[in-house]
Write a protein that holds these residues in place. Structure first.
Motif, short mmCIF file in Angstrom:
data_model
loop_
_atom_site.label_atom_id
_atom_site.label_comp_id
_atom_site.label_asym_id
_atom_site.label_seq_id
_atom_site.Cartn_x
_atom_site.Cartn_y
_atom_site.Cartn_z
N ILE A 14 0.84 -1.20 0.00
CA ILE A 14 0.00 0.00 0.00
C ILE A 14 0.88 1.25 0.00
O ILE A 14 0.70 2.15 -0.82
N ARG A 15 1.84 1.30 0.91
CA ARG A 15 2.73 2.47 0.99
C ARG A 15 3.53 2.63 -0.30
O ARG A 15 3.66 3.73 -0.83
N GLY A 16 4.06 1.52 -0.83
CA GLY A 16 4.86 1.58 -2.05
C GLY A 16 4.06 2.08 -3.25
O GLY A 16 4.53 2.93 -4.02
N LEU A 17 2.83 1.58 -3.41
CA LEU A 17 1.99 2.04 -4.52
C LEU A 17 1.61 3.51 -4.36
O LEU A 17 1.59 4.26 -5.32
N ARG A 18 1.33 3.92 -3.12
CA ARG A 18 0.99 5.32 -2.86
C ARG A 18 2.16 6.23 -3.22
O ARG A 18 2.00 7.23 -3.94
N LEU A 19 3.35 5.87 -2.75
CA LEU A 19 4.53 6.69 -3.01
C LEU A 19 4.91 6.68 -4.48
O LEU A 19 5.37 7.70 -5.03
N GLN A 53 -11.61 -2.43 4.35
CA GLN A 53 -10.74 -1.29 4.09
C GLN A 53 -9.86 -1.55 2.87
O GLN A 53 -9.53 -0.63 2.12
N LEU A 54 -9.47 -2.81 2.67
CA LEU A 54 -8.56 -3.14 1.57
C LEU A 54 -9.19 -2.93 0.20
O LEU A 54 -8.51 -2.50 -0.73
N VAL A 55 -10.45 -3.24 0.05
CA VAL A 55 -11.10 -3.12 -1.26
C VAL A 55 -11.06 -1.68 -1.78
O VAL A 55 -10.60 -1.44 -2.89
N LEU A 61 -5.85 2.71 -5.57
CA LEU A 61 -4.47 2.57 -6.05
C LEU A 61 -4.39 1.93 -7.44
O LEU A 61 -3.31 1.61 -7.91
N ASP A 62 -5.55 1.75 -8.08
CA ASP A 62 -5.63 1.10 -9.39
C ASP A 62 -4.97 -0.27 -9.35
O ASP A 62 -4.20 -0.65 -10.22
N SER A 63 -5.28 -0.99 -8.29
CA SER A 63 -4.76 -2.33 -8.08
C SER A 63 -5.96 -3.24 -7.81
O SER A 63 -7.10 -2.83 -7.98
N THR A 64 -5.68 -4.47 -7.43
CA THR A 64 -6.76 -5.39 -7.06
C THR A 64 -6.47 -5.92 -5.67
O THR A 64 -5.32 -5.90 -5.21
N LEU A 65 -7.49 -6.44 -5.06
CA LEU A 65 -7.32 -7.07 -3.76
C LEU A 65 -6.35 -8.24 -3.87
O LEU A 65 -5.48 -8.42 -3.00
N ASP A 66 -6.47 -9.01 -4.94
CA ASP A 66 -5.57 -10.15 -5.16
C ASP A 66 -4.11 -9.70 -5.20
O ASP A 66 -3.24 -10.37 -4.65
N GLU A 67 -3.84 -8.58 -5.87
CA GLU A 67 -2.46 -8.10 -5.95
C GLU A 67 -1.94 -7.64 -4.60
O GLU A 67 -0.76 -7.84 -4.29
#
Length: 193
Positions: A14-19, A53-55, A61-67
């Protein structure tokens, strides 16, 4: 992997994708309708992570829960390319067969100046950059010279082929599923050399 290990991986993702997107906590919070303090505690481990919260975080973050929760181990990160030689060309597949988003990375070395057979057509786009030498991009009725350090991207519904210009040329190509089938059909993607 323990639950604590999984939580740490999720927090780091989460932090990495945000940054990587250059977003502050406030920016991400606005996109997933949470408070910045809640996101901060999620990222730092001050708060347990819940699925509800994850969904929205993944979506923002333009990602998926699976990722975000993927626990597959990448023990063997070294790729041992298989070399295939045919028709004035040598090919090395530099990505795993199940690469991200179905893309394949290949290094191609051409020594022939003329295209073998007919120019190819397939759905999608091809992209390559020239590592050394000069490539002759046959694109419809045109021939375009692409020199070392330059790149080309084109619609593959235009008949196309890549050959050498004056001496060998090496390119690095990123191919989608159709490009891989068309350009690397003779390569055993699971083999090693």
């Amino acid at each position: 992997m323990t639950q604590e290990d999984l939580d740490a991986v999720i927090r780091a993702r989460i932090r990495g994708l945000r940054l990587a997107r250059g977003w502050s906590l406030d920016a991400l919070a606005g996109r997933c309708h949470m408070s910045a303090s809640t996101l901060s505690r999620i990222e730092t481990g001050g708060r347990r992570i819940s699925i509800d919260q994850l969904v929205p975080i993944a979506r923002a973050l333009d990602s998926t829960l699976d990722e975000l929760v993927d626990t597959s181990e990448d023990e063997d990160v070294v790729i041992r390319p298989h070399r295939d030689r045919a028709h004035g060309m040598t090919r090395w597949v530099l990505s795993k067969p199940d690469g991200p988003r179905g893309l394949t990375v290949a290094k191609l070395r051409y020594t022939a100046r003329t295209p073998r057979g007919e120019l190819r057509v397939h759905p999608g786009h091809d992209w390559f950059t020239v590592l050394s030498g000069t490539a002759r991009l046959h694109l419809g009725s045109r021939v375009i010279l692409v020199e070392t350090g330059q790149a080309a991207q084109f619609d593959c519904m235009t008949p196309h082929a890549v050959t050498a210009h004056d001496g060998p040329v090496e390119i690095l190509a990123i191919l989608d599923h159709e490009g891989r089938r068309s350009h690397l059909a003779a390569v055993d993607l699971t083999g090693v050399d």
